[in-house]
Design an enzyme around this catalytic site. Structure first.
Site, PDB file in Angstrom:
ATOM      1  N   SER A 158     -44.649 -64.123   6.819  1.00 24.50           N
ATOM      2  CA  SER A 158     -43.869 -62.889   6.793  1.00 24.50           C
ATOM      3  C   SER A 158     -42.592 -63.189   6.033  1.00 24.50           C
ATOM      4  O   SER A 158     -42.222 -64.368   5.898  1.00 24.50           O
ATOM      5  CB  SER A 158     -43.551 -62.478   8.235  1.00 24.50           C
ATOM      6  OG  SER A 158     -42.486 -61.547   8.267  1.00 24.50           O
ATOM      7  N   TYR A 171     -40.826 -63.913  16.707  1.00 26.82           N
ATOM      8  CA  TYR A 171     -41.756 -63.624  15.604  1.00 26.82           C
ATOM      9  C   TYR A 171     -41.316 -64.408  14.367  1.00 26.82           C
ATOM     10  O   TYR A 171     -42.135 -65.080  13.727  1.00 26.82           O
ATOM     11  CB  TYR A 171     -41.774 -62.115  15.336  1.00 26.82           C
ATOM     12  CG  TYR A 171     -42.690 -61.690  14.214  1.00 26.82           C
ATOM     13  CD1 TYR A 171     -44.057 -61.519  14.428  1.00 26.82           C
ATOM     14  CD2 TYR A 171     -42.199 -61.454  12.927  1.00 26.82           C
ATOM     15  CE1 TYR A 171     -44.902 -61.124  13.383  1.00 26.82           C
ATOM     16  CE2 TYR A 171     -43.022 -61.063  11.892  1.00 26.82           C
ATOM     17  CZ  TYR A 171     -44.369 -60.898  12.126  1.00 26.82           C
ATOM     18  OH  TYR A 171     -45.205 -60.506  11.104  1.00 26.82           O
TER      19      TYR A 171
HETATM   20  P1  NDP Z   1     -52.013 -55.372  13.526  1.00 25.13           P
HETATM   21  O1  NDP Z   1     -51.156 -55.354  14.739  1.00 25.13           O
HETATM   22  O2  NDP Z   1     -52.391 -54.098  12.885  1.00 25.13           O
HETATM   23  O3  NDP Z   1     -53.314 -56.227  13.796  1.00 25.13           O
HETATM   24  C1  NDP Z   1     -53.211 -57.462  14.444  1.00 25.13           C
HETATM   25  C2  NDP Z   1     -54.561 -57.965  14.794  1.00 25.13           C
HETATM   26  O4  NDP Z   1     -54.388 -59.170  15.559  1.00 25.13           O
HETATM   27  C3  NDP Z   1     -55.347 -57.007  15.668  1.00 25.13           C
HETATM   28  O5  NDP Z   1     -56.675 -56.981  15.242  1.00 25.13           O
HETATM   29  C4  NDP Z   1     -55.231 -57.617  17.068  1.00 25.13           C
HETATM   30  O6  NDP Z   1     -56.350 -57.365  17.891  1.00 25.13           O
HETATM   31  C5  NDP Z   1     -55.167 -59.098  16.751  1.00 25.13           C
HETATM   32  N1  NDP Z   1     -54.556 -59.802  17.863  1.00 25.13           N
HETATM   33  C6  NDP Z   1     -53.327 -59.620  18.383  1.00 25.13           C
HETATM   34  N2  NDP Z   1     -53.166 -60.374  19.468  1.00 25.13           N
HETATM   35  C7  NDP Z   1     -54.321 -61.069  19.630  1.00 25.13           C
HETATM   36  C8  NDP Z   1     -54.778 -62.005  20.595  1.00 25.13           C
HETATM   37  N3  NDP Z   1     -54.020 -62.377  21.620  1.00 25.13           N
HETATM   38  N4  NDP Z   1     -56.021 -62.489  20.465  1.00 25.13           N
HETATM   39  C9  NDP Z   1     -56.818 -62.107  19.472  1.00 25.13           C
HETATM   40  N5  NDP Z   1     -56.446 -61.215  18.519  1.00 25.13           N
HETATM   41  C10 NDP Z   1     -55.213 -60.695  18.623  1.00 25.13           C
HETATM   42  O7  NDP Z   1     -51.197 -56.308  12.484  1.00 25.13           O
HETATM   43  P2  NDP Z   1     -51.176 -56.344  10.891  1.00 25.13           P
HETATM   44  O8  NDP Z   1     -52.499 -56.046  10.338  1.00 25.13           O
HETATM   45  O9  NDP Z   1     -49.991 -55.598  10.457  1.00 25.13           O
HETATM   46  O10 NDP Z   1     -50.792 -57.880  10.685  1.00 25.13           O
HETATM   47  C11 NDP Z   1     -51.689 -58.858  10.239  1.00 25.13           C
HETATM   48  C12 NDP Z   1     -50.886 -60.091   9.915  1.00 25.13           C
HETATM   49  O11 NDP Z   1     -49.941 -59.815   8.860  1.00 25.13           O
HETATM   50  C13 NDP Z   1     -50.058 -60.621  11.080  1.00 25.13           C
HETATM   51  O12 NDP Z   1     -50.073 -62.024  11.062  1.00 25.13           O
HETATM   52  C14 NDP Z   1     -48.651 -60.120  10.784  1.00 25.13           C
HETATM   53  O13 NDP Z   1     -47.669 -60.927  11.364  1.00 25.13           O
HETATM   54  C15 NDP Z   1     -48.627 -60.199   9.261  1.00 25.13           C
HETATM   55  N6  NDP Z   1     -47.655 -59.340   8.611  1.00 25.13           N
HETATM   56  C16 NDP Z   1     -47.807 -57.972   8.625  1.00 25.13           C
HETATM   57  C17 NDP Z   1     -46.899 -57.169   7.957  1.00 25.13           C
HETATM   58  C18 NDP Z   1     -47.040 -55.689   7.931  1.00 25.13           C
HETATM   59  O14 NDP Z   1     -46.165 -55.020   7.339  1.00 25.13           O
HETATM   60  N7  NDP Z   1     -48.082 -55.102   8.510  1.00 25.13           N
HETATM   61  C19 NDP Z   1     -45.767 -57.757   7.210  1.00 25.13           C
HETATM   62  C20 NDP Z   1     -45.689 -59.191   7.287  1.00 25.13           C
HETATM   63  C21 NDP Z   1     -46.627 -59.947   7.955  1.00 25.13           C
HETATM   64  P3  NDP Z   1     -56.336 -56.126  18.924  1.00 25.13           P
HETATM   65  O15 NDP Z   1     -56.183 -54.915  18.028  1.00 25.13           O
HETATM   66  O16 NDP Z   1     -57.616 -56.242  19.613  1.00 25.13           O
HETATM   67  O17 NDP Z   1     -55.120 -56.351  19.783  1.00 25.13           O
END
Ligand code: NDP
Length: 250
Positions: A158, A171
């Protein structure tokens, strides 16, 4: 810091044929879009996530496209133990004989709170899901990754994993630690030709996580998960021989 951008990565075709790639957090947001694109590019994808229903939807979509049958691996990273990852490695080895790609994408945001008020239990949970789980999973999967002719492991960072920012607490710390984990692995395996480690910062992308962090933002101004897929395909394709690089997707 000069961070290379993958923004203008061209669309590749059949770039992941015959590859077996595990994506964490594959049920929603960026992980979902990327998993579907990997299947379209010829990969067999292993969909790991917390919520089975979400994973099943992604599974159904891939099957309806006529692509390789995916696998679903439900796992809550917050509660999983080393043995769960070792068992997962055994299943992957028995089923596929190797693992060609591992995308650490799942993360949680925690709360946006000043450090002075940051709840210690919340801090530990964010560090556990975002970094410790990625460490234990990578450790368990290394033997099966090393059976690949050309394995790629990608960690998700990030902008706050490269420069700290007020209120981003655990985070931000977890994303700095993620970069360190990636760089350490890249250095340790520098002379091993069949595995590479890199990180990607997706940048502002319209997902559930982004909505929690910036609820009032104009969504039409930021990228959608599908806009990022070329960058994510490149890192697992034969075009990439990068190792130890921190990339931006945008
Ligand atoms: P979302 O919150 O939309 O999706 C996150 C995913 O991670 C979901 O599928 C969720 O599953 C899964 N997840 C969360 N907790 C757990 C857990 N305990 N065990 C298993 N799976 C888990 O996030 P994004 O798509 O936005 O983010 C994806 C990545 O990109 C992350 O690493 C985030 O930090 C990074 N990022 C995103 C940005 C953005 O603007 N969106 C910017 C910078 C970085 P479930 O839905 O079942 O909880």
């Amino acid at each position: 810091m000069n961070i290379p951008s993958l923004k203008n990565t061209p669309t590749l075709v059949n770039a992941l044929t015959n590859k077996v790639i595990l994506i964490t957090g594959a049920g929603a947001g960026i992980g979902k879009a990327v998993a579907i694109e990997y299947a379209k590019q010829g990969a067999t994808v292993i969909l790991l996530g917390k919520t089975i229903k979400k994973l099943e939807k992604v599974y159904d979509e891939i099957v309806s496209l006529g692509k390789n049958t995916p696998a679903i691996f439900p796992l809550d990273l917050a509660g999983a133990h080393e043995k769960d990852y070792e068992d997962m490695a055994d299943v992957i080895e028995k089923e596929y004989g190797r693992l060609d790609g591992l995308l650490h994408n799942a993360s949680i945001l925690g709360t946006l709170t000043p450090i002075a008020q940051y709840d210690a239990a919340q801090w530990q949970k964010v560090m556990h899901v975002n970094v410790t789980a990625a460490f234990v999973m990578t450790k368990a999967l290394l033997p099966v990754l090393l059976k690949s002719e050309n394995a790629s492991v990608v960690f998700t960072s990030s902008s706050v994993g490269r420069m700290g920012r007020a209120y981003w607490g655990a985070y931000s710390a977890s994303k700095f630690a993620t970069e360190s984990l990636m760089q350490t692995l890249a250095d340790e395996f520098e002379n091993t030709k069949n595995i590479r480690f890199n990180s990607i910062n997706p940048g502002a992308t319209h997902t559930g996580m982004r909505l929690s962090a910036f609820p009032a933002e104009d969504k039409s101004l930021i990228a959608k998960p599908v806009d990022l897929v070329n960058a994510y395909v490149y890192l697992f394709s034969e075009k990439s021989d990068d190792n130890g690089v921190m990339f931006n997707a945008q």
